[in-house]
Design an enzyme around this catalytic site. Structure first.
Site, PDB file in Angstrom:
ATOM      1  N   GLY A 156     -11.619  14.115   1.760  1.00 49.92           N
ATOM      2  CA  GLY A 156     -11.844  15.231   2.671  1.00 49.92           C
ATOM      3  C   GLY A 156     -12.991  16.092   2.173  1.00 49.92           C
ATOM      4  O   GLY A 156     -13.988  15.600   1.661  1.00 49.92           O
TER       5      GLY A 156
ATOM      6  N   LYS B 232      -8.989  21.990  -5.301  1.00 47.51           N
ATOM      7  CA  LYS B 232      -9.903  22.793  -6.111  1.00 47.51           C
ATOM      8  C   LYS B 232      -9.871  24.288  -5.755  1.00 47.51           C
ATOM      9  O   LYS B 232      -9.700  25.127  -6.618  1.00 47.51           O
ATOM     10  CB  LYS B 232     -11.333  22.260  -5.972  1.00 47.51           C
ATOM     11  CG  LYS B 232     -11.526  20.886  -6.606  1.00 47.51           C
ATOM     12  CD  LYS B 232     -12.954  20.384  -6.380  1.00 47.51           C
ATOM     13  CE  LYS B 232     -13.105  18.931  -6.742  1.00 47.51           C
ATOM     14  NZ  LYS B 232     -12.366  18.015  -5.884  1.00 47.51           N
TER      15      LYS B 232
ATOM     16  N   ASN C 168      -6.157  13.473   3.730  1.00 44.59           N
ATOM     17  CA  ASN C 168      -6.918  13.535   4.980  1.00 44.59           C
ATOM     18  C   ASN C 168      -6.972  12.181   5.669  1.00 44.59           C
ATOM     19  O   ASN C 168      -7.149  11.156   5.009  1.00 44.59           O
ATOM     20  CB  ASN C 168      -8.344  13.989   4.683  1.00 44.59           C
ATOM     21  CG  ASN C 168      -8.372  15.384   4.102  1.00 44.59           C
ATOM     22  OD1 ASN C 168      -8.405  16.352   4.826  1.00 44.59           O
ATOM     23  ND2 ASN C 168      -8.336  15.482   2.780  1.00 44.59           N
TER      24      ASN C 168
ATOM     25  N   GLU D 287      -5.157  17.441   8.005  1.00 49.72           N
ATOM     26  CA  GLU D 287      -4.947  17.510   6.567  1.00 49.72           C
ATOM     27  C   GLU D 287      -3.466  17.719   6.308  1.00 49.72           C
ATOM     28  O   GLU D 287      -2.871  18.680   6.790  1.00 49.72           O
ATOM     29  CB  GLU D 287      -5.762  18.661   5.982  1.00 49.72           C
ATOM     30  CG  GLU D 287      -7.264  18.505   6.218  1.00 49.72           C
ATOM     31  CD  GLU D 287      -8.053  19.681   5.706  1.00 49.72           C
ATOM     32  OE1 GLU D 287      -7.961  19.973   4.505  1.00 49.72           O
ATOM     33  OE2 GLU D 287      -8.743  20.309   6.524  1.00 49.72           O
TER      34      GLU D 287
ATOM     35  N   ILE E   6       1.668  17.247   1.273  1.00 49.62           N
ATOM     36  CA  ILE E   6       3.001  16.709   1.013  1.00 49.62           C
ATOM     37  C   ILE E   6       3.660  17.621  -0.014  1.00 49.62           C
ATOM     38  O   ILE E   6       3.075  17.916  -1.068  1.00 49.62           O
ATOM     39  CB  ILE E   6       2.915  15.254   0.509  1.00 49.62           C
ATOM     40  CG1 ILE E   6       2.185  14.396   1.561  1.00 49.62           C
ATOM     41  CG2 ILE E   6       4.309  14.712   0.224  1.00 49.62           C
ATOM     42  CD1 ILE E   6       1.833  12.999   1.103  1.00 49.62           C
TER      43      ILE E   6
ATOM     44  N   TYR F 251      -6.296   8.160  -2.665  1.00 54.16           N
ATOM     45  CA  TYR F 251      -7.322   7.718  -1.717  1.00 54.16           C
ATOM     46  C   TYR F 251      -7.177   6.218  -1.504  1.00 54.16           C
ATOM     47  O   TYR F 251      -6.934   5.461  -2.434  1.00 54.16           O
ATOM     48  CB  TYR F 251      -8.724   8.020  -2.233  1.00 54.16           C
ATOM     49  CG  TYR F 251      -8.990   9.492  -2.422  1.00 54.16           C
ATOM     50  CD1 TYR F 251      -8.978  10.368  -1.333  1.00 54.16           C
ATOM     51  CD2 TYR F 251      -9.254  10.011  -3.681  1.00 54.16           C
ATOM     52  CE1 TYR F 251      -9.212  11.718  -1.503  1.00 54.16           C
ATOM     53  CE2 TYR F 251      -9.493  11.367  -3.861  1.00 54.16           C
ATOM     54  CZ  TYR F 251      -9.468  12.209  -2.771  1.00 54.16           C
ATOM     55  OH  TYR F 251      -9.701  13.550  -2.937  1.00 54.16           O
TER      56      TYR F 251
ATOM     57  N   ARG G 274       2.496  27.443  13.662  1.00 52.33           N
ATOM     58  CA  ARG G 274       1.654  28.548  14.153  1.00 52.33           C
ATOM     59  C   ARG G 274       0.282  28.013  14.560  1.00 52.33           C
ATOM     60  O   ARG G 274      -0.101  26.911  14.173  1.00 52.33           O
ATOM     61  CB  ARG G 274       1.492  29.627  13.070  1.00 52.33           C
ATOM     62  CG  ARG G 274       0.740  29.138  11.847  1.00 52.33           C
ATOM     63  CD  ARG G 274       0.452  30.268  10.857  1.00 52.33           C
ATOM     64  NE  ARG G 274      -0.128  29.762   9.630  1.00 52.33           N
ATOM     65  CZ  ARG G 274      -1.419  29.487   9.457  1.00 52.33           C
ATOM     66  NH1 ARG G 274      -2.285  29.662  10.443  1.00 52.33           N
ATOM     67  NH2 ARG G 274      -1.861  29.033   8.304  1.00 52.33           N
TER      68      ARG G 274
ATOM     69  N   LYS H 117      -5.911  30.102  12.604  1.00 54.24           N
ATOM     70  CA  LYS H 117      -6.553  31.410  12.695  1.00 54.24           C
ATOM     71  C   LYS H 117      -7.457  31.597  11.497  1.00 54.24           C
ATOM     72  O   LYS H 117      -7.341  30.888  10.493  1.00 54.24           O
ATOM     73  CB  LYS H 117      -5.528  32.533  12.793  1.00 54.24           C
ATOM     74  CG  LYS H 117      -4.587  32.642  11.614  1.00 54.24           C
ATOM     75  CD  LYS H 117      -3.569  33.742  11.860  1.00 54.24           C
ATOM     76  CE  LYS H 117      -2.613  33.855  10.681  1.00 54.24           C
ATOM     77  NZ  LYS H 117      -1.522  34.749  10.906  1.00 54.24           N
TER      78      LYS H 117
ATOM     79  N   PHE I 168      -9.035  33.886   8.334  1.00 56.26           N
ATOM     80  CA  PHE I 168      -8.481  34.812   7.356  1.00 56.26           C
ATOM     81  C   PHE I 168      -9.615  35.604   6.727  1.00 56.26           C
ATOM     82  O   PHE I 168     -10.731  35.125   6.599  1.00 56.26           O
ATOM     83  CB  PHE I 168      -7.695  34.033   6.284  1.00 56.26           C
ATOM     84  CG  PHE I 168      -6.462  33.394   6.838  1.00 56.26           C
ATOM     85  CD1 PHE I 168      -5.268  34.086   6.897  1.00 56.26           C
ATOM     86  CD2 PHE I 168      -6.515  32.105   7.344  1.00 56.26           C
ATOM     87  CE1 PHE I 168      -4.139  33.508   7.443  1.00 56.26           C
ATOM     88  CE2 PHE I 168      -5.383  31.518   7.888  1.00 56.26           C
ATOM     89  CZ  PHE I 168      -4.192  32.221   7.937  1.00 56.26           C
TER      90      PHE I 168
END
Length: 156
Positions: free
Chosen positions: A15, A21, A29, A79, A82, A91, A104, A107, A109
């Site tokens: 991804g 990170k 992804n 994405e 888990i 991967y 939800r 949005k 941030f």
């Protein structure tokens, strides 16, 4: 959303490299082909459900579907975080997920800390919802135990 629960399977691809990170919340992804195949009535937002890597155990998960407004993505992504600690990355493995419900909308941030706090809230919400008996039964679904390696499966 009439497409829920939604059954999806595909290879885990690299991804944006932000989950682990920057956020401390690793995500798996799906490829663009898998993302593009999602039904149009599954709107962008945060969802909860079940996930399995390869033939491993089934775990609770949260998934972000969309453009991640904080990062201003130009490509839609799916994405999956888990809710389990893995020894390493996976991967190239096949990820199978069942999206069970909606938490939800997406949005933006004001800060990275606000985004991380919202994701932590989403994870707690997912844990609670997935403990409900109607959601527990999907954890045992045969979808997770089929040996097919097809890219996508919606249904069984």
């Amino acid at each position: 959303m009439k497409s829920l629960p939604y059954f999806c399977r595909g290879e885990v691809v690299r991804g944006f490299g932000r989950g682990s990170k920057e956020l401390g919340i690793p995500t798996a992804n799906f490829s663009e082909e898998v993302v593009d195949s999602f039904p149009s009535d599954i709107s962008t937002g945060i969802y909860y459900g079940w996930a399995c890597v390869g033939n491993g155990d089934v775990h609770k998960m949260v998934a972000s579907i969309g453009w991640n407004p904080y990062y201003k993505n130009v490509k839609k992504s799916v994405e999956t975080h888990i809710i389990h600690t893995f020894a390493g990355d996976f991967y190239g493995e096949i990820l199978s997920i069942i999206i069970v419900g909606y938490i939800r909308p997406e949005k933006n941030f004001s800060s990275l800390d606000a985004l991380i706090a919202a994701i932590q809230d989403d994870i707690e919400e997912a844990k609670k919802k997935l403990d409900l008996p109607e959601h527990q039964k999907l954890k045992e679904d045969n979808f997770f135990h089929t040996a097919t390696v097809s890219n996508i499966s919606n249904g069984h």
